[in-house]
Design a protein around this motif. Structure first.
Motif, PDB file in Angstrom:
ATOM      1  N   LEU A  30       0.834  -1.201   0.000  1.00  8.73           N
ATOM      2  CA  LEU A  30       0.000   0.000   0.000  1.00  8.73           C
ATOM      3  C   LEU A  30       0.867   1.249   0.000  1.00  8.73           C
ATOM      4  O   LEU A  30       0.635   2.193  -0.771  1.00  8.73           O
ATOM      5  N   SER A  31       1.875   1.245   0.823  1.00  5.88           N
ATOM      6  CA  SER A  31       2.787   2.390   0.883  1.00  5.88           C
ATOM      7  C   SER A  31       3.474   2.614  -0.458  1.00  5.88           C
ATOM      8  O   SER A  31       3.573   3.744  -0.947  1.00  5.88           O
ATOM      9  N   GLY A  32       3.943   1.542  -1.070  1.00  2.13           N
ATOM     10  CA  GLY A  32       4.611   1.659  -2.360  1.00  2.13           C
ATOM     11  C   GLY A  32       3.690   2.166  -3.454  1.00  2.13           C
ATOM     12  O   GLY A  32       4.060   3.042  -4.244  1.00  2.13           O
ATOM     13  N   GLU A  33       2.480   1.640  -3.510  1.00  2.00           N
ATOM     14  CA  GLU A  33       1.535   2.062  -4.547  1.00  2.00           C
ATOM     15  C   GLU A  33       1.084   3.507  -4.338  1.00  2.00           C
ATOM     16  O   GLU A  33       0.930   4.260  -5.304  1.00  2.00           O
ATOM     17  N   ALA A  34       0.882   3.908  -3.078  1.00  2.00           N
ATOM     18  CA  ALA A  34       0.527   5.304  -2.810  1.00  2.00           C
ATOM     19  C   ALA A  34       1.654   6.232  -3.248  1.00  2.00           C
ATOM     20  O   ALA A  34       1.408   7.314  -3.788  1.00  2.00           O
ATOM     21  N   GLY A  35       2.898   5.778  -3.066  1.00  2.00           N
ATOM     22  CA  GLY A  35       4.044   6.551  -3.547  1.00  2.00           C
ATOM     23  C   GLY A  35       4.049   6.680  -5.059  1.00  2.00           C
ATOM     24  O   GLY A  35       4.400   7.729  -5.603  1.00  2.00           O
ATOM     25  N   GLU A  36       3.630   5.613  -5.766  1.00  2.00           N
ATOM     26  CA  GLU A  36       3.562   5.689  -7.228  1.00  2.00           C
ATOM     27  C   GLU A  36       2.499   6.697  -7.671  1.00  2.00           C
ATOM     28  O   GLU A  36       2.712   7.445  -8.630  1.00  2.00           O
ATOM     29  N   VAL A  37       1.371   6.737  -6.974  1.00  2.00           N
ATOM     30  CA  VAL A  37       0.339   7.731  -7.282  1.00  2.00           C
ATOM     31  C   VAL A  37       0.907   9.125  -7.082  1.00  2.00           C
ATOM     32  O   VAL A  37       0.780   9.999  -7.951  1.00  2.00           O
ATOM     33  N   ALA A  38       1.546   9.341  -5.947  1.00  2.00           N
ATOM     34  CA  ALA A  38       2.117  10.658  -5.655  1.00  2.00           C
ATOM     35  C   ALA A  38       3.161  11.053  -6.690  1.00  2.00           C
ATOM     36  O   ALA A  38       3.216  12.215  -7.119  1.00  2.00           O
ATOM     37  N   GLU A  63      -3.195   3.011 -11.121  1.00  2.00           N
ATOM     38  CA  GLU A  63      -2.447   3.076  -9.863  1.00  2.00           C
ATOM     39  C   GLU A  63      -3.382   3.105  -8.658  1.00  2.00           C
ATOM     40  O   GLU A  63      -3.118   2.456  -7.641  1.00  2.00           O
ATOM     41  N   LEU A  64      -4.465   3.868  -8.761  1.00  2.00           N
ATOM     42  CA  LEU A  64      -5.436   3.906  -7.663  1.00  2.00           C
ATOM     43  C   LEU A  64      -6.077   2.537  -7.455  1.00  2.00           C
ATOM     44  O   LEU A  64      -6.383   2.148  -6.322  1.00  2.00           O
ATOM     45  N   GLY A  65      -6.251   1.801  -8.543  1.00  2.03           N
ATOM     46  CA  GLY A  65      -6.741   0.433  -8.412  1.00  2.03           C
ATOM     47  C   GLY A  65      -5.779  -0.430  -7.619  1.00  2.03           C
ATOM     48  O   GLY A  65      -6.204  -1.249  -6.791  1.00  2.03           O
ATOM     49  N   ASP A  66      -4.480  -0.239  -7.843  1.00  2.94           N
ATOM     50  CA  ASP A  66      -3.485  -0.976  -7.061  1.00  2.94           C
ATOM     51  C   ASP A  66      -3.555  -0.591  -5.585  1.00  2.94           C
ATOM     52  O   ASP A  66      -3.451  -1.444  -4.699  1.00  2.94           O
ATOM     53  N   VAL A  67      -3.741   0.699  -5.316  1.00  4.82           N
ATOM     54  CA  VAL A  67      -3.902   1.156  -3.931  1.00  4.82           C
ATOM     55  C   VAL A  67      -5.120   0.471  -3.309  1.00  4.82           C
ATOM     56  O   VAL A  67      -5.056  -0.056  -2.190  1.00  4.82           O
ATOM     57  N   LEU A  68      -6.215   0.455  -4.037  1.00  2.54           N
ATOM     58  CA  LEU A  68      -7.440  -0.163  -3.531  1.00  2.54           C
ATOM     59  C   LEU A  68      -7.234  -1.649  -3.266  1.00  2.54           C
ATOM     60  O   LEU A  68      -7.711  -2.180  -2.258  1.00  2.54           O
ATOM     61  N   TRP A  69      -6.511  -2.338  -4.141  1.00  2.00           N
ATOM     62  CA  TRP A  69      -6.248  -3.761  -3.951  1.00  2.00           C
ATOM     63  C   TRP A  69      -5.512  -3.995  -2.636  1.00  2.00           C
ATOM     64  O   TRP A  69      -5.876  -4.867  -1.857  1.00  2.00           O
TER      65      TRP A  69
END
Length: 109
Positions: A30-38, A63-69
């Protein structure tokens, strides 16, 4: 699609060590994917003058889908449904709004 249906469907694709007893893996994901969004948003500001065109929005959607996953996996690891997480969040925000405490910082405003 409702949140719990998404969570159940997403769970069928979970492939990481100790699924069902490992909240650390989805937390790190989650942390990594949120970083990708940012990072993508940062690059829109730097390279595109803040314009979120259709291509960028599509990239962010993925990317938001990855965060949601990862949110769904972490909730599952903690024995929580996405619906109850969402309901608790809305109740918290409604309480803050009713008390005029939407601004500021801290979890318990």
């Amino acid at each position: 699609m409702d949140l719990n249906t998404y969570q159940q469907s997403a769970r069928t694709t979970a492939r990481y060590p100790d699924v069902g007893a490992n909240p650390i893996y989805p937390t790190l994901g989650l942390s990594g994917e949120a970083g990708e969004v940012a990072d993508k948003v940062k690059k829109v500001l730097r390279d595109r003058g803040g314009v979120f065109d259709a291509a960028v929005r599509e990239e962010l959607k993925l990317e938001l889908g990855d965060v949601l996953w990862y949110v769904a996996q972490l909730a599952s690891e903690l024995g929580l449904s996405l619906e109850e997480v969402a309901e608790a969040n809305l109740a918290k925000l409604a309480s803050r709004a009713a008390r005029g405490r939407l601004r500021g910082s801290g979890d318990h405003r």
